[in-house]
Design a protein around this motif. Sequence first.
Motif, PDB file in Angstrom:
ATOM      1  N   ALA A 254       0.778  -1.208  -0.082  1.00  0.00           N
ATOM      2  CA  ALA A 254      -0.028   0.052  -0.168  1.00  0.00           C
ATOM      3  C   ALA A 254       0.858   1.106  -0.176  1.00  0.00           C
ATOM      4  O   ALA A 254       0.611   2.277  -0.591  1.00  0.00           O
TER       5      ALA A 254
ATOM      6  N   ALA B 261      -5.634 -11.232  -1.577  1.00  0.00           N
ATOM      7  CA  ALA B 261      -6.072 -10.610  -2.812  1.00  0.00           C
ATOM      8  C   ALA B 261      -6.961  -9.423  -2.300  1.00  0.00           C
ATOM      9  O   ALA B 261      -7.425  -8.809  -3.280  1.00  0.00           O
ATOM     10  N   GLU B 262      -7.698 -10.044  -1.155  1.00  0.00           N
ATOM     11  CA  GLU B 262      -8.775  -8.739  -0.960  1.00  0.00           C
ATOM     12  C   GLU B 262      -7.956  -7.463  -0.262  1.00  0.00           C
ATOM     13  O   GLU B 262      -8.468  -6.430  -0.627  1.00  0.00           O
ATOM     14  N   ARG B 263      -7.005  -7.706   0.255  1.00  0.00           N
ATOM     15  CA  ARG B 263      -6.355  -6.589   0.920  1.00  0.00           C
ATOM     16  C   ARG B 263      -5.726  -5.508  -0.062  1.00  0.00           C
ATOM     17  O   ARG B 263      -5.253  -4.502   0.228  1.00  0.00           O
ATOM     18  N   VAL B 264      -4.902  -6.292  -1.027  1.00  0.00           N
ATOM     19  CA  VAL B 264      -4.059  -5.519  -1.669  1.00  0.00           C
ATOM     20  C   VAL B 264      -4.843  -5.055  -2.933  1.00  0.00           C
ATOM     21  O   VAL B 264      -5.437  -5.728  -3.659  1.00  0.00           O
ATOM     22  N   ASP B 265      -4.815  -3.512  -3.220  1.00  0.00           N
ATOM     23  CA  ASP B 265      -5.627  -2.786  -3.902  1.00  0.00           C
ATOM     24  C   ASP B 265      -4.875  -2.560  -5.190  1.00  0.00           C
ATOM     25  O   ASP B 265      -4.516  -1.362  -5.336  1.00  0.00           O
ATOM     26  N   SER B 266      -4.514  -3.680  -6.062  1.00  0.00           N
ATOM     27  CA  SER B 266      -4.064  -3.316  -7.337  1.00  0.00           C
ATOM     28  C   SER B 266      -4.849  -3.862  -8.686  1.00  0.00           C
ATOM     29  O   SER B 266      -5.735  -4.526  -8.293  1.00  0.00           O
ATOM     30  N   ALA B 267      -4.508  -3.257  -9.781  1.00  0.00           N
ATOM     31  CA  ALA B 267      -5.073  -3.576 -10.746  1.00  0.00           C
ATOM     32  C   ALA B 267      -5.164  -5.053 -11.064  1.00  0.00           C
ATOM     33  O   ALA B 267      -6.259  -5.759 -11.315  1.00  0.00           O
TER      34      ALA B 267
ATOM     35  N   VAL C  70      -3.740  -8.669  -9.006  1.00  0.00           N
ATOM     36  CA  VAL C  70      -3.264  -9.259  -8.132  1.00  0.00           C
ATOM     37  C   VAL C  70      -2.960 -10.805  -8.349  1.00  0.00           C
ATOM     38  O   VAL C  70      -4.143 -11.518  -8.419  1.00  0.00           O
TER      39      VAL C  70
END
Lengths: 418, 418
Positions: A335, A357-363, A365
């Motif tokens: 983040a 996968a829920e927590r990482v906010d990338s286009a 994952v």
Amino acid sequence: MEIADQVIATCRKARDASRALALAGTEVKNEALRGAAAALRRETEALLAANREDRDRARRQGVSPAFLDRLSLSRERIEAMAQGIEQVMNLPDPVGEVMKKWQRPNGLIISQVRVPIGVVAVIYESRPNVTADAAALCLKSGNAVILRGGSEAFSTNKLIAGLVAEAASLAGLPPACVQLLESTEREAVKVMLQQSDSIDVVIPRGGESLIRTVTEESTIPVIQHFSGICTIYVDRAADEDMAEAIVVNAKTQRPGVCNAVENLLVHRAVAERFLPRVAKRLADLGVELRGCPRARQLAPGMTPASEEDWDTEYLDLILSVKVVDSMEEAVDFIARHGSGLADGIVTADEEAAVRFAERVDSAAVFVNASTRFTDGYEFGFGAEVGISTNRLHARGPMGLAELTTYKYVVKGSGQVRE
Amino acid sequence: MEIADQVIATCRKARDASRALALAGTEVKNEALRGAAAALRRETEALLAANREDRDRARRQGVSPAFLDRLSLSRERIEAMAQGIEQVMNLPDPVGEVMKKWQRPNGLIISQVRVPIGVVAVIYESRPNVTADAAALCLKSGNAVILRGGSEAFSTNKLIAGLVAEAASLAGLPPACVQLLESTEREAVKVMLQQSDSIDVVIPRGGESLIRTVTEESTIPVIQHFSGICTIYVDRAADEDMAEAIVVNAKTQRPGVCNAVENLLVHRAVAERFLPRVAKRLADLGVELRGCPRARQLAPGMTPASEEDWDTEYLDLILSVKVVDSMEEAVDFIARHGSGLADGIVTADEEAAVRFAERVDSAAVFVNASTRFTDGYEFGFGAEVGISTNRLHARGPMGLAELTTYKYVVKGSGQVRE
């Protein structure tokens, strides 16, 4: 004519052309693309001559050899451009697709139908193949395009764009479907970026400073393609062979691209075993490793990583390495330091994968796969407009569908609102 | 603190809060909304007092009675706000929805998952209920929101936003999920519109000049809600009773809104019979008709329409009327004069309907139904953020889903790129 008037005229012609193009059938658009590919092949000598002109001028201006290479056309590159256009021709037409359809209790039937965006402006740097690529993608998706390539490639781009426009015209489409901005002055772009009545979206492709400038000056929506600081986190429950293969692939298969990995995080529980082996393998492949103190203790030979390293897109055979105490630390690291393009976890723990996968906010994952798959072709889109780092409209790899919008067609039988 | 520093701090807090909010479960978000509705009811007296302050100040500044009415809260309006929040609470949570899922030949499984946009800034004018509405919609869709209402409603908005933030906090969410911009200075908005690192999208709601200013000053993507110049075309094959009912509804059911009809086009083949009857009916309902020369011949009593009339959004009981020779002329008219929001055809001719729906490039195209259905509730979205006149991201009525974006989650079993 003044530059501003010329640019405004170009933009208006694009808007008019877009109306006819939006209604063109798949066959007409394909015929235009077929003709464009043939024209590039037929005019190979003329293209090489125009390109020579550009290269001579660039050389006199003292550009770097890498720059000159990007600018250069060869017979092979011209053939590749022609094949690229044919590939786009063979993709399904996104226009007209009914994306959703439902009926309301009052009987109204609402269809969400895919339609072209309208007029797309593409601003790019030295590679002339982008001219053919962008023109083909926009044509196929029913969008008129205004191209603005680097001034160094002007003669080459002008010829390419002219050939595609001529092919469009021969297929019965308005030639203004594909236009190159005639002026290479900075002012021309400035004026173009204010024509929000004529242009619907601007796609800058190139370095960060180009994208920032365009974003600041544009009153038209911009789809940005910023670069990537990708991180791979090797979890405590990682299969170490898999982790090694993924990290090596993500770093070395093509280090100069946005979806290559730049930061490696390793859970402390596996660091002692995993770090020495991956470090050795990477070193053998010529990768320079920059480590945190704990990593350097476990795998000697790393140079110390500075705070700056975690925020750096190397685009090179360099990798920063950090030992972390938990998945939460990895998520926080991403983040803080990631660019939101593509990040991954290697783990055999299903639950950890889901949480990551829920927590990482990338286009994109990735779970147990290389970040290098962040790509329109690899996603199965068949073509790639680019990889959007925007959060709106399109995120991640953009194919033809991402060059469209939708309209609602509502069918009734006389319904009025109470 | 300087205004700029204060604004920047607000934006950063929103970004931090958005991370926690994006991960919040449906129950937590619903509890926050339940609490917010209860708080508005509980604090009715305080809200009325704050609103009185705002109204007294506005009155001293000499605002119009209509403005004062929009600014005013009453017990009923407070109850309506609370109920609005509860309605949003009862809608399905869009976050986490798997929009698409497919497998690649190499075994990678790609899921496109709906996620919040992140931080939304809403800039609006005098109605204080937008504060509650926008806060509820953003909370439910997992977005942190920065609100900037009209300075005239500052005390009221501050109290409403504070109550919603407190409810969010009691439910375990960061209170910075919902923030009102503390400064009413113009400079504060200017600074906010440059915080593209902290804010993902700006939604201006209000008059055209507000939207234009925001668009010009913002380096953040803007979702515009421009107003509507809607046209209904009565085809030669129209059922005339149906056409009359639709035109009357679209003009008179609520003339002051963007999806009311402003231009009526009538095919010459039916004009002689249809125009006199619809003109009489509309005149009886108090509608002023402004006609082209042919229309005025067929239905006396119209005032002459000027060229300007075709481009005017009356938002009033006024309708421009024109006789056209063909559907093509109607389509061209709409391309030239319409605003791309909502247009319709009345016809019993299936083929004409299809051609019209293909050729008219508006967010919503109606066949045999009133343009007044251009609305999130009428579309079945359950809530309405507004009606986007953008072509990117969201077009037409926006519900909760349009306040989201997506990410790709890619699951592998060790795949690397060749």
